[in-house]
Design an enzyme around this catalytic site. Structure first.
Site, PDB file in Angstrom:
ATOM      1  N   ASP A 203       0.854  -1.192   0.000  1.00 43.33           N
ATOM      2  CA  ASP A 203       0.000   0.000   0.000  1.00 43.33           C
ATOM      3  C   ASP A 203       0.887   1.237   0.000  1.00 43.33           C
ATOM      4  O   ASP A 203       0.779   2.118   0.855  1.00 43.33           O
ATOM      5  CB  ASP A 203      -0.904  -0.011   1.232  1.00 43.33           C
ATOM      6  CG  ASP A 203      -2.035   1.007   1.155  1.00 43.33           C
ATOM      7  OD1 ASP A 203      -2.422   1.373   0.032  1.00 43.33           O
ATOM      8  OD2 ASP A 203      -2.515   1.427   2.213  1.00 43.33           O
ATOM      9  N   ASN A 208       1.861   6.745   3.308  1.00 43.86           N
ATOM     10  CA  ASN A 208       2.639   5.742   4.032  1.00 43.86           C
ATOM     11  C   ASN A 208       4.141   5.920   3.844  1.00 43.86           C
ATOM     12  O   ASN A 208       4.923   5.008   4.147  1.00 43.86           O
ATOM     13  CB  ASN A 208       2.232   4.331   3.602  1.00 43.86           C
ATOM     14  CG  ASN A 208       0.888   3.930   4.178  1.00 43.86           C
ATOM     15  OD1 ASN A 208       0.485   4.438   5.222  1.00 43.86           O
ATOM     16  ND2 ASN A 208       0.192   3.039   3.507  1.00 43.86           N
ATOM     17  N   ASP A 220       3.741   1.787   8.160  1.00 40.31           N
ATOM     18  CA  ASP A 220       2.453   1.101   8.018  1.00 40.31           C
ATOM     19  C   ASP A 220       2.483   0.000   6.955  1.00 40.31           C
ATOM     20  O   ASP A 220       1.966   0.150   5.849  1.00 40.31           O
ATOM     21  CB  ASP A 220       1.333   2.088   7.710  1.00 40.31           C
ATOM     22  CG  ASP A 220      -0.044   1.461   7.914  1.00 40.31           C
ATOM     23  OD1 ASP A 220      -0.098   0.289   8.339  1.00 40.31           O
ATOM     24  OD2 ASP A 220      -1.055   2.130   7.638  1.00 40.31           O
TER      25      ASP A 220
END
Length: 328
Positions: A203, A208, A220
């Site tokens: 992701d 992030n 994360d």
């Protein structure tokens, strides 16, 4: 706790501080909720020390083995001096803890701001870092975490929306465009041939990545999964085709300094983008009973949203018909 309240409702400041102090820290009574919806994340002040980031996992989403595998991956990357924010471990080497029925982890606070993907110099640096991350990610596979595939991100996402969320007046249009989109996605994935699946961040969007002192810090890894390497690259591409090619060129120039990139994966950029669009709607739908979601995403599940969603899916279908990106 009231019968109709959400499990996260018990995460009050006293509860949060009790959880942190169960690991031997002394809190200074300062707690700050950070932007996080899948889980709940807080900055907690520590007496005579730097604040800690405390992450409470959404019940039922991941197994212990899946969470611990993510933790081990982060620790492995950090052990190779990569700028990854890994979870804190106690003297026994543990990183996953329990308090009041919740699983939680602690992280050091990392400052920074979102990177500028329009800056090609930044993309060169990001490419280098991702090349190093993926070189380690390819050493061994995940054993417990999932694979990014069209079944879980595409077909299951569409089924959830069709069965529970799409308004009747938009259902026919939604079914028509998603049927065709899933067909084209599956055809595109098959046409690319077998590509190597490695441990990825999963992701890797700007939220992030924290940019500080001319360097990125990756945070994360909650969505870490087995995926093609390009999954961690394509979200950094935006704009018209010439611009995306320039961005890709900068990323892969840096990437190639530390790892090989299979050019066949460029055929996966638009299929992966389409899967993310489908999955995002299903993620919102699946979490709609969490009170934080209607507050944060009030535009979801409105007639305007579904009208715009169908338009976006048609545009994505058109993007899939274009030739894949190629480097000059």
């Amino acid at each position: 706790m009231p019968h109709n309240s959400h499990p996260f409702s018990i995460l009050t400041p006293p509860f949060i501080m009790d959880a942190v102090e169960s690991q031997g820290f002394v809190c200074d009574c300062r707690t700050l909720a950070l932007n996080s919806y899948e889980n709940r994340v807080y900055q907690v002040g520590i007496e005579e020390g730097e604040p800690l980031i405390t992450k409470f996992y959404r019940p039922g989403r991941w197994t212990d083995d899946q969470i611990l595998e993510e933790h081990r991956f982060c620790v492995e990357l950090a052990g190779h001096e990569l700028p990854v924010v890994a979870p804190w471990r106690n003297a026994a080497g543990e990183s996953l803890f329990r308090h009041g029925g919740f699983r939680f982890a602690l992280y050091p606070r990392q400052g920074g701001h979102a990177p500028e993907f329009d800056n090609l110099d930044n993309l060169l640096i990001l490419g280098r870092m991702l090349g190093r991350i993926h070189r380690i990610g390819g050493v061994r596979p995940f054993e417990h975490r999932p694979v990014l595939d069209s079944r879980s991100f595409g077909h299951e996402s569409v089924a959830l929306i069709r069965d529970r969320f799409i308004p009747a007046e938009y259902r026919e249009s939604y079914v028509a465009v998603t049927d065709r989109l899933l067909e084209v996605i599956d055809e595109s994935l098959a046409a690319a041939g077998p590509v190597r699946l490695i441990r990825t961040h999963g992701d890797c969007h700007s939220g992030n990545i924290l940019w500080r002192d001319d360097a990125p810090h990756f945070v994360d890894f909650d969505d870490a999964r087995l995926a093609p390497a390009v999954q961690d690259l394509w979200m950094m591409l935006s704009g018209d085709r010439p611009r995306r090619i320039a961005q890709l060129d900068a990323l892969l120039e840096g990437y190639a300094e530390f790892n090989d990139f299979d050019p066949r994966e460029l055929r996966l950029v638009e299929p992966l983008r389409a899967l993310r669009v489908l999955h995002y709607s299903a993620w919102l739908a699946a979490r709609w009973e969490d009170p934080a979601f209607p507050r944060a995403f009030p535009w979801f599940n409105t007639p305007r949203y579904w009208n715009e969603q169908i338009i976006e899916l048609r545009e994505q279908l058109a993007a899939l018909a274009e030739p894949p990106l190629q480097l000059p």
